[in-house]
Enzyme design. Structure first.
Site, short mmCIF file in Angstrom:
data_model
loop_
_atom_site.label_atom_id
_atom_site.label_comp_id
_atom_site.label_asym_id
_atom_site.label_seq_id
_atom_site.Cartn_x
_atom_site.Cartn_y
_atom_site.Cartn_z
N LYS A 281 0.05 -1.86 0.36
CA LYS A 281 0.40 -0.14 -0.06
C LYS A 281 0.76 1.50 0.18
O LYS A 281 1.79 1.36 1.39
CB LYS A 281 -0.87 0.11 1.61
CG LYS A 281 -2.13 1.68 0.98
CD LYS A 281 -2.71 1.52 2.30
CE LYS A 281 -1.79 2.53 2.70
NZ LYS A 281 -1.54 3.97 2.15
N GLU B 222 9.81 1.78 10.50
CA GLU B 222 10.51 2.88 10.33
C GLU B 222 9.94 4.79 9.93
O GLU B 222 9.54 3.94 9.50
CB GLU B 222 12.20 2.73 8.92
CG GLU B 222 11.83 1.67 8.25
CD GLU B 222 13.62 1.49 8.68
OE1 GLU B 222 13.98 2.33 9.15
OE2 GLU B 222 14.00 0.06 9.07
N CYS C 192 13.58 11.66 6.42
CA CYS C 192 13.16 10.93 8.18
C CYS C 192 15.06 11.39 8.81
O CYS C 192 15.08 11.51 9.65
CB CYS C 192 12.78 9.41 8.03
SG CYS C 192 13.57 9.21 6.34
N GLU D 250 9.91 16.36 15.38
CA GLU D 250 10.74 16.57 13.66
C GLU D 250 9.75 17.09 13.02
O GLU D 250 8.22 17.05 13.44
CB GLU D 250 10.32 14.19 13.51
CG GLU D 250 10.69 14.48 11.77
CD GLU D 250 10.48 12.84 11.23
OE1 GLU D 250 8.95 12.54 11.95
OE2 GLU D 250 11.31 12.52 10.32
P1 NAD Z 1 1.93 8.40 7.71
O1 NAD Z 1 2.66 8.01 8.79
O2 NAD Z 1 1.32 9.66 8.14
O3 NAD Z 1 2.09 7.54 6.94
C1 NAD Z 1 2.59 6.59 6.24
C2 NAD Z 1 1.91 5.58 5.85
O4 NAD Z 1 0.20 5.32 6.52
C3 NAD Z 1 0.95 6.45 4.33
O5 NAD Z 1 0.68 5.15 3.24
C4 NAD Z 1 -0.41 6.00 4.99
O6 NAD Z 1 -1.38 6.11 3.95
C5 NAD Z 1 -0.80 5.01 6.08
N1 NAD Z 1 -1.02 4.97 7.62
C6 NAD Z 1 -1.27 6.09 7.91
N2 NAD Z 1 -3.39 5.55 8.86
C7 NAD Z 1 -2.70 4.25 8.84
C8 NAD Z 1 -2.86 3.30 9.89
N3 NAD Z 1 -3.85 3.81 10.83
N4 NAD Z 1 -3.13 1.93 9.85
C9 NAD Z 1 -1.80 1.35 8.28
N5 NAD Z 1 -1.35 2.92 7.54
C10 NAD Z 1 -1.47 3.71 7.94
O7 NAD Z 1 4.03 9.34 7.42
P2 NAD Z 1 3.58 10.12 6.72
O8 NAD Z 1 3.41 11.75 6.64
O9 NAD Z 1 3.42 9.73 4.69
O10 NAD Z 1 5.75 10.18 5.70
C11 NAD Z 1 6.51 10.82 6.91
C12 NAD Z 1 6.93 9.77 8.08
O11 NAD Z 1 7.38 8.78 7.70
C13 NAD Z 1 7.32 11.15 9.06
O12 NAD Z 1 7.77 10.55 10.17
C14 NAD Z 1 9.43 10.41 8.66
O13 NAD Z 1 10.02 10.81 9.46
C15 NAD Z 1 8.73 9.03 8.17
N6 NAD Z 1 9.45 8.13 7.27
C16 NAD Z 1 10.46 7.14 8.15
C17 NAD Z 1 11.98 7.13 6.66
C18 NAD Z 1 12.76 6.07 7.29
O14 NAD Z 1 13.15 5.42 6.83
N7 NAD Z 1 13.00 5.62 8.87
C19 NAD Z 1 11.66 7.10 5.55
C20 NAD Z 1 10.53 7.83 5.04
C21 NAD Z 1 9.93 8.94 6.02
#
Ligand code: NAD
Length: 482
Positions: free
Chosen positions: A177, A252, A286, A385
């Site tokens: 997804k 992650e 991130c 963050e």
């Molecule tokens: P997010 O957590 O809002 O969404 C991530 C994914 O989760 C999306 O596909 C979203 O649709 C899905 N999602 C949302 N609610 C959900 C639920 N209840 N159950 C399952 N899936 C759900 O994050 P974002 O805003 O898309 O991304 C930014 C974040 O990602 C930042 O905190 C960043 O640090 C982190 N990030 C971490 C890494 C790493 O390697 N550590 C890499 C990239 C981004």
């Protein structure tokens, strides 16, 4: 306008009967460019069932033949490189050159895990050395099963490659997804699966947001293991969902990574590495090194060098060759960052550069690249963050103070150390609580090396052999020899 109403299941494009439409936007032109119909419970069921059906044959195929598919995947991505760069720049808002780096990273990742699939096959049945006479012991590594992979929007095609490639190499089948914010480039994953003749059900892609598809996927008992990249808030929910049925989970998550400039650093080079660590991808990284910790003797010249470089950054159309920094990926993320800039104003933080220092492009979800100095450690800007081009700096009097301040965070994803003495930089790097530490370098990412965080930055590691280990179960076969 493109309509992405189809889900990819069992190598078929299936229309979704979901009722909700999600707009996909171009954050520079600030217009809708596509629409995704969120999946529904039927879609979820069909995707998980397809992945489960495909599992035995995909496992039985063996690492050598799975490797051939992964190589074909890398090839197909390479052929589509230019088109996907443009699509990624348009949907995500990142500068074209940055999108090129992403594509190369994804291609390298699929190639690397082709090698790992072969290595896996070669070590199946390896003899275990032990002290018992007449007993033979061997190890095997079996796939964890049908896995659910969920990714964010900041590095489309990259965060998904880091999960899909090792999962397929291990012999797992996948329900993927992507983020609902950047589904356009990620759609290529399904198109490529079809083009290279991946067996049906091995890789399924479902569109939707957290509510429509993400949460139901994490709760589905047919999913053996979850791998999630995204925010801490959602990561905790994913982990709670994985607890039902005791299913594996790797996370992650976010970061608030430090960059340390020691007293023997060369200021101009240090300024370049500081810039690359925070303003790349408009700060939506991130591993962004968003806390600058500089020795007091270098603070003034370093801030001056940074101010010069910030002023020289060219903000504009992601598709233009002379753009250094594109807009934020969404209006929502722009508002999040603006919220922090408002807090900075309320807290009376001292800005070296803030929004007042620059006129923004006439359109696009832009925020100005900013630098605050002498930020109190209890400021929300120092602690949280932000996920935008906001750098917070503090000066320190010693190396020990720098290390203590760097480690004073619940996150532990990454760090950078800058010093005129490489040996010293390595030693300080060893003292930092972070999964990736660069010294005298930009943020190089190698598919061969691991990626992941200490503390609340996550659980498990992606990339390297560790990335595939997360999708494998170790089995011992022990009995009489001969
Ligand atoms: P997010 O957590 O809002 O969404 C991530 C994914 O989760 C999306 O596909 C979203 O649709 C899905 N999602 C949302 N609610 C959900 C639920 N209840 N159950 C399952 N899936 C759900 O994050 P974002 O805003 O898309 O991304 C930014 C974040 O990602 C930042 O905190 C960043 O640090 C982190 N990030 C971490 C890494 C790493 O390697 N550590 C890499 C990239 C981004």
């Amino acid at each position: 306008m493109q309509r992405l109403t189809e889900q990819f299941i069992d190598n078929h494009w299936l229309p979704s009967r979901g009722k909700r439409s999600l707009a996909v936007t171009d954050p520079y032109r600030q217009k809708q460019i596509a629409e995704v119909t969120a999946g529904d419970p039927d879609v979820e069921e069909a995707a998980v069932a397809a992945a489960r059906r495909a599992l035995p044959a995909w496992q039985a195929l063996g690492g050598e033949r799975r490797a051939a598919y992964l190589e074909a995947f890398a090839e197909a991505l390479a052929e589509r490189r230019e088109a996907l760069m443009r699509l990624s720049a348009t949907n995500n808002g990142k500068a074209l050159a940055e999108a090129g780096i992403d594509l190369d990273d994804a291609i390298a990742c699929y190639r690397y895990y082709a090698g790992q699939a072969r290595a896996l096959e070669a070590r199946q049945g390896r003899r275990v050395e032990h002290g018992l006479d007449g007993i033979e012991a061997r190890t095997y590594e079996d796939p964890a099963g049908a896995v659910g992979l969920i990714t964010p929007w900041n590095f489309p095609l990259v965060t998904s490659a880091w999960k899909i490639a090792p999962a397929l190499a291990a012999g797992c089948t996948v329900v993927f997804k992507p983020s609902e914010v950047t589904p356009l480039p990620e759609q290529a994953v399904a198109e490529i699966a079809l083009a290279i003749g991946l067996p049906p059900g091995v890789l399924n892609l479902v569109h939707g947001d957290g509510e429509s598809i993400g949460a139901p996927l994490t709760a589905h008992p047919g999913i053996d293991k979850l791998s999630f990249t995204g925010s801490n808030a959602v990561g905790e929910r994913v982990m709670r969902a994985a607890a039902q049925g005791v299913r594996g989970v790797s996370l992650e998550l976010g970061g608030k990574s430090p960059i340390l400039v020691l007293d023997d650093a060369e200021v101009e080079a240090a300024a370049d590495w500081v810039m690359a660590g925070i303003y790349f991808n408009s700060g939506q990284i991130c591993s962004a090194t968003s806390r600058l910790i500089v020795h007091a003797s270098l603070a003034e010249p370093l801030y001056a060098a940074l101010a010069e470089r910030i002023d020289a950054l060219r903000l504009g159309d992601p598709l233009a060759d002379d753009t250094d920094m594109g807009p934020m990926t969404s209006a929502r993320q722009r508002q999040v960052v603006e919220g922090y800039l408002a807090i900075a104003a309320e807290e009376g933080l001292t800005a070296v550069r803030d929004a007042r220092h620059r006129e923004l492009p006439a359109r696009g979800e832009f925020v100005a690249p900013t630098l605050y100095r002498d930020v109190p450690v209890d400021s929300r800007l120092w602690q949280e963050e932000i996920f935008g081009p906001v750098l917070c700096a503090r000066s320190v009097a010693s190396e020990d103070e720098a290390i203590a301040l760097a480690n004073d965070s619940a996150f532990g994803l990454a760090a950078t150390v800058i010093s005129g003495d490489a040996g010293r930089a390595r030693r300080v790097g060893r003292a930092l609580r972070a999964g990736s530490v660069w010294f005298n370098s930009e943020q190089l990412v190698l598919p061969e090396a691991g990626w992941g965080g200490f503390g609340i930055s996550g659980i498990g590691r992606e990339l390297g052999p560790w990335g595939m280990a997360g999708y494998l179960e170790v089995k011992h076969l022990i009995g009489p020899a001969g």
